[in-house]
Design an enzyme around this catalytic site. Structure first.
Site, PDB file in Angstrom:
ATOM      1  N   LYS A   1       0.656  -1.264   0.190  1.00  0.00           N
ATOM      2  CA  LYS A   1       0.011  -0.073  -0.050  1.00  0.00           C
ATOM      3  C   LYS A   1       0.862   1.328  -0.043  1.00  0.00           C
ATOM      4  CE  LYS A   1      -3.603   2.134   2.986  1.00  0.00           C
ATOM      5  NZ  LYS A   1      -4.265   1.823   3.652  1.00  0.00           N
TER       6      LYS A   1
ATOM      7  N   GLU B   1      10.648  -4.841   4.672  1.00  0.00           N
ATOM      8  CA  GLU B   1      10.529  -6.020   4.114  1.00  0.00           C
ATOM      9  C   GLU B   1      10.418  -6.264   2.589  1.00  0.00           C
ATOM     10  OE1 GLU B   1       8.993  -4.904   6.546  1.00  0.00           O
ATOM     11  OE2 GLU B   1       8.905  -6.369   8.319  1.00  0.00           O
TER      12      GLU B   1
ATOM     13  N   GLY C   1      -4.965  -2.345   5.188  1.00  0.00           N
ATOM     14  CA  GLY C   1      -4.308  -3.536   5.001  1.00  0.00           C
ATOM     15  C   GLY C   1      -4.817  -4.869   5.341  1.00  0.00           C
ATOM     16  N   ARG C   2      -5.170  -4.914   6.215  1.00  0.00           N
ATOM     17  CA  ARG C   2      -5.900  -6.497   6.763  1.00  0.00           C
ATOM     18  C   ARG C   2      -7.281  -6.703   6.144  1.00  0.00           C
ATOM     19  NH1 ARG C   2      -4.583  -3.200  10.719  1.00  0.00           N
ATOM     20  NH2 ARG C   2      -6.352  -2.488  12.128  1.00  0.00           N
TER      21      ARG C   2
ATOM     22  N   GLU D   1      -4.885  -7.377  15.180  1.00  0.00           N
ATOM     23  CA  GLU D   1      -4.307  -6.185  14.724  1.00  0.00           C
ATOM     24  C   GLU D   1      -5.576  -5.038  15.053  1.00  0.00           C
ATOM     25  OE1 GLU D   1      -0.873  -4.597  11.984  1.00  0.00           O
ATOM     26  OE2 GLU D   1      -2.522  -5.472  10.915  1.00  0.00           O
TER      27      GLU D   1
ATOM     28  N   HIS E   1      -4.051 -33.912  17.912  1.00  0.00           N
ATOM     29  CA  HIS E   1      -3.073 -34.737  18.261  1.00  0.00           C
ATOM     30  C   HIS E   1      -1.882 -33.958  18.860  1.00  0.00           C
ATOM     31  CE1 HIS E   1      -4.659 -38.365  16.546  1.00  0.00           C
ATOM     32  NE2 HIS E   1      -5.353 -37.648  15.718  1.00  0.00           N
TER      33      HIS E   1
ATOM     34  N   LYS F   1       9.584  -1.261  14.736  1.00  0.00           N
ATOM     35  CA  LYS F   1       9.805  -0.675  13.472  1.00  0.00           C
ATOM     36  C   LYS F   1      11.061   0.393  13.476  1.00  0.00           C
ATOM     37  CE  LYS F   1       5.796  -0.962  10.511  1.00  0.00           C
ATOM     38  NZ  LYS F   1       5.007  -0.124   9.616  1.00  0.00           N
TER      39      LYS F   1
HETATM   40  C1  G6Q Z   1      -2.432  -4.104   8.022  1.00  0.00           C
HETATM   41  C2  G6Q Z   1      -1.335  -3.574   8.374  1.00  0.00           C
HETATM   42  C3  G6Q Z   1      -0.212  -4.052   7.818  1.00  0.00           C
HETATM   43  C4  G6Q Z   1       0.374  -3.817   6.416  1.00  0.00           C
HETATM   44  C5  G6Q Z   1       1.780  -4.375   6.100  1.00  0.00           C
HETATM   45  C6  G6Q Z   1       2.115  -3.960   4.758  1.00  0.00           C
HETATM   46  O1  G6Q Z   1      -3.688  -3.791   8.200  1.00  0.00           O
HETATM   47  O2  G6Q Z   1      -1.584  -1.892   8.103  1.00  0.00           O
HETATM   48  O3  G6Q Z   1      -0.219  -5.448   8.106  1.00  0.00           O
HETATM   49  O4  G6Q Z   1      -0.703  -4.401   5.675  1.00  0.00           O
HETATM   50  O5  G6Q Z   1       2.580  -3.626   7.015  1.00  0.00           O
HETATM   51  O6  G6Q Z   1       2.071  -2.519   4.539  1.00  0.00           O
HETATM   52  P1  G6Q Z   1       2.160  -2.212   2.950  1.00  0.00           P
HETATM   53  O7  G6Q Z   1       1.104  -2.683   2.322  1.00  0.00           O
HETATM   54  O8  G6Q Z   1       2.126  -0.607   2.906  1.00  0.00           O
HETATM   55  O9  G6Q Z   1       3.490  -2.746   2.560  1.00  0.00           O
END
Ligand code: G6Q
Length: 550
Positions: free
Chosen positions: A208, A214, A271-272, A357, A388, A516
Site C-alpha cells: 500500500k 521487508e 491493509g488487513r 491487529e 494430536h 519498526k
Molecule cells: C494491516 C497493516 C499491515 C500492512 C503491512 C504492509 O492492516 O497495516 O499488516 O498491511 O505492514 O504494508 P504495506 O502494504 O504498506 O507494505
C-alpha cells in the site's frame, strides 16, 4: 488502568450481575433443560451456518448482550462505516472495504471520489491483465508464457491473498504456480527463486505504502536476480516481469515500474481488509475473474445480511457477542480457531491479524483507557492435526479456551471415507468439550476394563473431563469462492462489532510502529554504525551478533 473499572452502562451492569450465576451453569444442564436449544441457537446466512448453542449462555444472556450492542449504537456505527464516514479517526480515513465488493451503484460517493467508478475501473484492468497472463498472451522477455507468479508483500499485503489462494487451490489455473514471499529473512525469497525461472516468472510487488522495508528489500533483490539471471535488459525485464499494487504512484515509478503496470487502491482500504482490492491480484490470476467475482459476491452477500438482519438474527453480531460474553463476563483470555479443512491452513494466521491487529488495543477511540479487556489471543490449527497436539489443554487444561470449529460439509476430492472421518472428529470434539466425562461414566469404563477399586481410584482423576468448554460450529456447504468470501466477511464484521462494543478504532495499528523504528536503528549498528543508547540486554545482543558474524 484498572481493567475491572465499571463503565457507566446499564447493559454492562446487568451482564455482570447475570454472569455471577451464569458462571456456575453447566452446558449439559442447559441442553437437558431445552430440547430445542440447537434450533433456537443456530442460523444460516449468505450460505454460512452457525451453531452457537454450545456457549455458556441462555436466552436472557442473549437479550442482555443485544441490549449492550444497542446501547453502543451498533447499527448507527455500522451504517456510518458503510456510508464512508471517517470512522478511522486517528488517521482521518473512511473504512470502505465493503465498497470493493459492492455493485457499482451501491458504493458511496466520497467528497473527492466516485468510489464505485474507481473500484470498477481497477477491477476491469485487473481482469484484462489476468486474462492475458492466464491465456498465455502475456509473455516473458524471451517469448515464453508465465508459469510462476510471485507475490511480494507482507502483513495485509500477503496474508489475505496467500490464505485465499491456498483455500481455493482446487479452483486455480493448472499452469500458474503461486508463490508468496513476505519475510525480510532472505531464506524466504531464496527458497522461491530456487524454484523458478526468470523468463517465465511474474513478480507482483504488493505494498500500500511502497515503503515497507521487508517488501522493498525483497522487491529490490528479486529485480536484481531477474536482471542478473534473465539476460533481459532492465526496461524489458521490468515491463514484462514486474507489476505493482499500491497507493503510491511516485514510489512505484521510482522503482522502475511503469504506471500502466500498476494497479491502484486507496487509503480507505486498510491493509488487513485489502484482499478485495487490487491486493487480490494474485488471486484473480490464480482463479480467473469469474471465481474472483464469486468471492466478492459471497462477501457482499454477508455485507447485506449484516446490514439488513435484526441483531437477534445477525450472524456476525451473534458471533461477536458470544465472544464478548466469553471475554468480558466469563473471563476467557484466548480464542482458538479449528479449521476442519486442510485448505484453510492459513485461515488462523489470517484471523490473527484481522482480530488482533484490529482490536488488540488498550485505548478507546477517544484516547481514554479501555474499561474492560479487549481482543483475546487468537490462535489455531487445522483439525484433525490439532487434536494430536494441543487439544489436551483444551479438554483438561487450567484455562478455558473457547473455539470456533469451521468445516465444509462437502469435500472437493472424491477419496472415499475421508470426509465422514473428518466431520465426525469435528463434531465429536465440540461434543466432548461441551459434555465432558463424569465420574460415573469413568468408573463404569474402568470397571469394565477389569480394574479393582484401588486401580480405579488412581486413574479416575486423570480420566475425568469437566466439559462446559464453549465452542461455535461454523459450517459451509463446500469451500467455494462464494463461501470463502462470506466466511471472511463474517469475521471482518465480527471484528467490527467487537471494536464497537469495546469503543476501539479497529482500523489503525500504532502498536506496530515502535519496533519498526528501533529495528532501523539496530540495523545501522549491525552494519557497523555508531552504537545508540540501549539497555544492557539489547546492547549485549547487538555486540554478540557483531562479534559472531562470519
Ligand atoms: C494491516 C497493516 C499491515 C500492512 C503491512 C504492509 O492492516 O497495516 O499488516 O498491511 O505492514 O504494508 P504495506 O502494504 O504498506 O507494505
Amino acid at each position: 488502568m484498572n481493567i475491572a473499572d465499571i463503565p457507566a452502562s446499564p447493559a454492562h451492569h446487568a451482564l455482570q450481575a447475570h454472569a455471577q450465576s451464569a458462571r456456575n451453569w453447566h452446558m449439559r444442564d442447559l441442553f437437558a433443560a431445552d430440547p430445542d436449544r440447537f434450533s433456537r441457537m443456530s442460523l444460516e446466512a449468505a450460505g454460512i451456518f452457525l451453531d452457537y448453542s454450545k456457549n455458556r449462555l441462555d436466552a436472557h444472556t442473549l437479550q442482555l448482550l443485544f441490549a449492550l450492542a444497542r446501547e453502543k449504537n451498533l447499527a448507527a456505527r455500522r451504517d456510518a462505516m458503510f456510508a464512508g464516514a471517517p470512522i478511522n479517526n486517528t488517521e482521518g480515513r473512511a473504512v470502505l472495504h465493503t465498497a470493493l465488493r459492492a455493485p457499482r451503484e451501491l458504493a458511496p460517493q466520497l467528497a473527492q471520489q466516485d468510489v464505485g467508478a474507481d473500484v470498477h475501473s481497477v477491477l476491469t484492468r485487473m481482469r484484462r491483465f489476468s486474462d492475458q497472463v492466464r491465456s498465455g498472451q502475456w509473455r516473458g522477455y524471451d517469448g515464453r508464457i508465465i508459469t510462476d507468479v510471485v507475490n511480494i508483500g507482507i502483513g495485509g499485503s500477503d496474508l489475505g491473498p496467500k490464505m485465499a489462494a491456498h483455500a481455493l487451490r482446487s479452483y486455480s489455473h493448472p499452469r500458474l504456480k503461486m508463490h508468496f514471499v513476505s519475510n525480510v529473512d532472505g531464506h524466504d525469497l531464496d527458497a522461491v527463486l530456487q524454484q523458478i525461472e526468470p523468463a517465465t516468472s511474474l513478480f507482483i510487488v504488493a505494498s500500500k505504502t511502497f515503503t515497507t522495508i521487508e517488501t522493498m528489500m525483497n522487491a529490490r533483490s528479486a529485480r536484481a536476480w531477474l536482471l542478473a539471471h534473465g539476460g533481459a535488459d532492465a526496461e524489458a525485464g521490468l515491463a514484462k516481469h514486474f507489476v505493482a499494487v499500491s497507493t503510491n504512484l511516485a514510489a512505484v515509478t521510482e522503482f522502475g515500474i511503469a504506471p500502466e503496470n500498476m494497479f491502484p487502491f486507496w487509503d480507505w482500504v486498510g491493509g488487513r481488509y485489502s484482499l478485495w482490492s487490487a491486493i487480490g491480484l494474485p488471486l484473480m490470476l490464480a482463479l480467473g475473474h469469474g471465481y474472483f467475482g464469486d468471492l466478492l459476491a459471497g462477501a457482499h452477500a454477508m455485507d447485506r445480511h449484516f446490514c439488513e438482519a435484526e441483531l437477534e438474527q445477525n450472524l456476525p453480531v451473534i458471533l461477536a457477542m458470544c465472544g464478548v460474553w466469553n471475554r468480558n463476563y466469563l473471563g476467557f483470555g484466548a480464542h482458538s480457531i479449528a479449521c476442519y479443512h486442510q485448505d484453510l491452513a492459513h485461515f488462523p494466521a489470517y484471523l490473527q491479524q484481522l482480530e488482533m491487529e484490529s482490536n488488540g488495543k488498550s485505548v478507546r477511540s477517544n484516547g481514554q483507557p479501555v474499561q474492560q479487556a479487549t481482543c483475546p489471543l487468537i490462535w489455531g490449527e487445522r483439525g484433525t492435526n490439532g487434536q494430536h497436539a494441543y487439544f489436551q489443554l483444551l479438554h483438561q487444561g487450567t484455562d478455558i479456551i473457547p473455539l470456533d470449529f469451521i468445516a465444509a460439509l462437502n469435500a472437493s476430492h472424491d477419496l472415499p471415507g475421508h470426509q465422514d472421518a473428518l466431520l465426525a472428529n469435528c463434531f465429536a470434539q465440540a461434543e466432548a468439550l461441551m459434555r465432558g466425562k463424569q465420574e460415573d461414566e469413568v468408573r463404569a469404563e474402568l470397571r469394565q476394563a477389569g480394574m479393582n477399586e484401588t486401580q480405579q481410584a488412581q486413574l479416575l482423576p486423570h480420566k475425568l473431563f469437566a466439559g462446559n468448554r464453549p465452542s461455535n460450529m461454523i459450517l459451509l456447504e463446500m469451500l467455494t469462492p462464494h463461501a470463502l468470501g462470506a466466511l471472511i466477511a463474517l469475521y471482518e464484521h465480527k471484528t467490527f462489532v467487537q471494536g464497537v462494543i469495546w469503543d476501539l478504532n479497529s482500523f489503525d495499528q500504532w502498536g506496530v510502529e515502535l519496533g519498526k523504528a528501533l529495528a532501523a536503528t539496530i540495523q545501522r549498528e549491525l552494519a557497523g554504525g555508531a552504537a545508540a543508547a540501549h539497555d544492557s540486554s539489547t546492547a549485549g545482543l547487538i555486540a554478540r551478533a557483531r562479534q559472531a558474524r562470519f
